[in-house]
Design a protein around this motif. Structure first.
Motif, PDB file in Angstrom:
ATOM      1  N   GLU A  96       0.860  -1.178   0.000  1.00 16.71           N
ATOM      2  CA  GLU A  96       0.000   0.000   0.000  1.00 16.71           C
ATOM      3  C   GLU A  96       0.899   1.231   0.000  1.00 16.71           C
ATOM      4  N   ARG A 148      -3.564   0.493  -2.930  1.00 16.52           N
ATOM      5  CA  ARG A 148      -3.903  -0.213  -1.700  1.00 16.52           C
ATOM      6  C   ARG A 148      -3.510  -1.684  -1.818  1.00 16.52           C
ATOM      7  N   SER A 173       7.168  -8.192   6.362  1.00 15.79           N
ATOM      8  CA  SER A 173       6.067  -7.257   6.588  1.00 15.79           C
ATOM      9  C   SER A 173       6.444  -6.309   7.714  1.00 15.79           C
ATOM     10  N   SER A 200       1.440  -4.700   3.422  1.00 17.86           N
ATOM     11  CA  SER A 200       0.278  -5.142   4.196  1.00 17.86           C
ATOM     12  C   SER A 200       0.264  -6.646   4.419  1.00 17.86           C
ATOM     13  N   SER A 201       0.930  -7.401   3.544  1.00 19.94           N
ATOM     14  CA  SER A 201       1.032  -8.854   3.758  1.00 19.94           C
ATOM     15  C   SER A 201       2.206  -9.411   2.974  1.00 19.94           C
TER      16      SER A 201
END
Length: 244
Positions: free
Chosen positions: A9, A58, A76, A90-91
């Motif tokens: 993101e 995003r 992460s 984000s992952s």
């Protein structure tokens, strides 16, 4: 050897886009530097595509190969500690070595945001296009429906697009009101350079009464015969998700 898939993101305001650039700092460059600092070796990221200067994401997907045994959590939480506040992972997950973020993608979801408030909004200025004139949403939705399906979108790309074919499949173009904001959600198999921004600019032209849904139909049935609407500003665009 392992391959790590990242979902990223970012706020693209201060960057020259995702891809490495000779002049200007890119998201890719910033992330590769952080990864090199963490792993102590150069790293090359491969992404699901590219975003232009000022465009946000995003759900950008990127992947890289490494022979280190670093735990997934480091890619992460650990990597986020090395990245600037406007970029975050984000992952992270381990994927097969043959996985490719771009060529294995089945579709993408982009969202274009429009702010319709009477007065300018300092908070929205970096992620929404301020359109003060009234918009006819019924006409915009009628025109948006015409864009759904498989069409030749040659009229909806800017100079420098190197795509071998201009035929694309659009699965949905939804226009949703959220208070003073208008969201144009576009889902499809793939997109040409600046295609979503030109779709948004054309739909705004329809909403303003400067074009009609019939004009949009002609753009799709006679690609290249007439130019599409203006390319909407980059800061209103966000890559929301890549589907696999």
């Amino acid at each position: 050897m392992r391959q790590i898939k990242l979902v990223v993101e970012y706020d693209g305001t201060g960057y020259a886009g995702w891809q490495l650039q000779p002049n200007g700092v890119s998201i890719q460059e910033t992330m590769e530097r952080a990864l090199a600092t963490m792993l102590k070796v150069p790293v090359r990221l491969h992404s699901s595509g590219r975003t232009d200067a000022g465009v946000h994401a995003r759900g950008m997907v990127a992947a890289f190969k490494t022979d280190t045994a670093v735990p997934l959590r480091a890619f992460s939480e650990g990597l986020n500690a090395l990245l600037p506040p406007d970029i975050a992972v984000s992952s992270a997950e381990e994927v097969p070595l043959e996985f490719h973020p771009r060529f294995d993608a089945r579709g993408k979801h982009y969202r274009y945001s429009i702010y319709r408030g009477e007065r300018r909004s300092p908070l929205a200025r970096l992620w929404a296009w301020h359109v003060r004139t009234p918009l006819d949403l019924a006409l915009m939705r009628e025109a948006a429906e015409l864009m759904v399906g498989e069409h030749d979108f040659a009229s909806f790309r800017t100079a420098g697009c190197a795509a071998k074919t201009t035929v694309r499949r659009i699965d949905a173009v939804d226009i949703v009101e959220e208070g003073d904001f208008l969201r144009i959600d576009v889902r499809g198999s793939g997109f040409l350079r600046n295609m979503v921004r030109m779709m948004a600019g054309t739909l705004v032209e329809v909403g303003r009464g400067r074009r009609t849904p019939r004009d949009v139909a002609l753009l799709l049935s006679r690609p290249g015969s007439t130019p599409a609407g203006p390319t909407a500003p980059p800061h209103g665009l966000c890559l929301h998700e890549v589907y696999y």
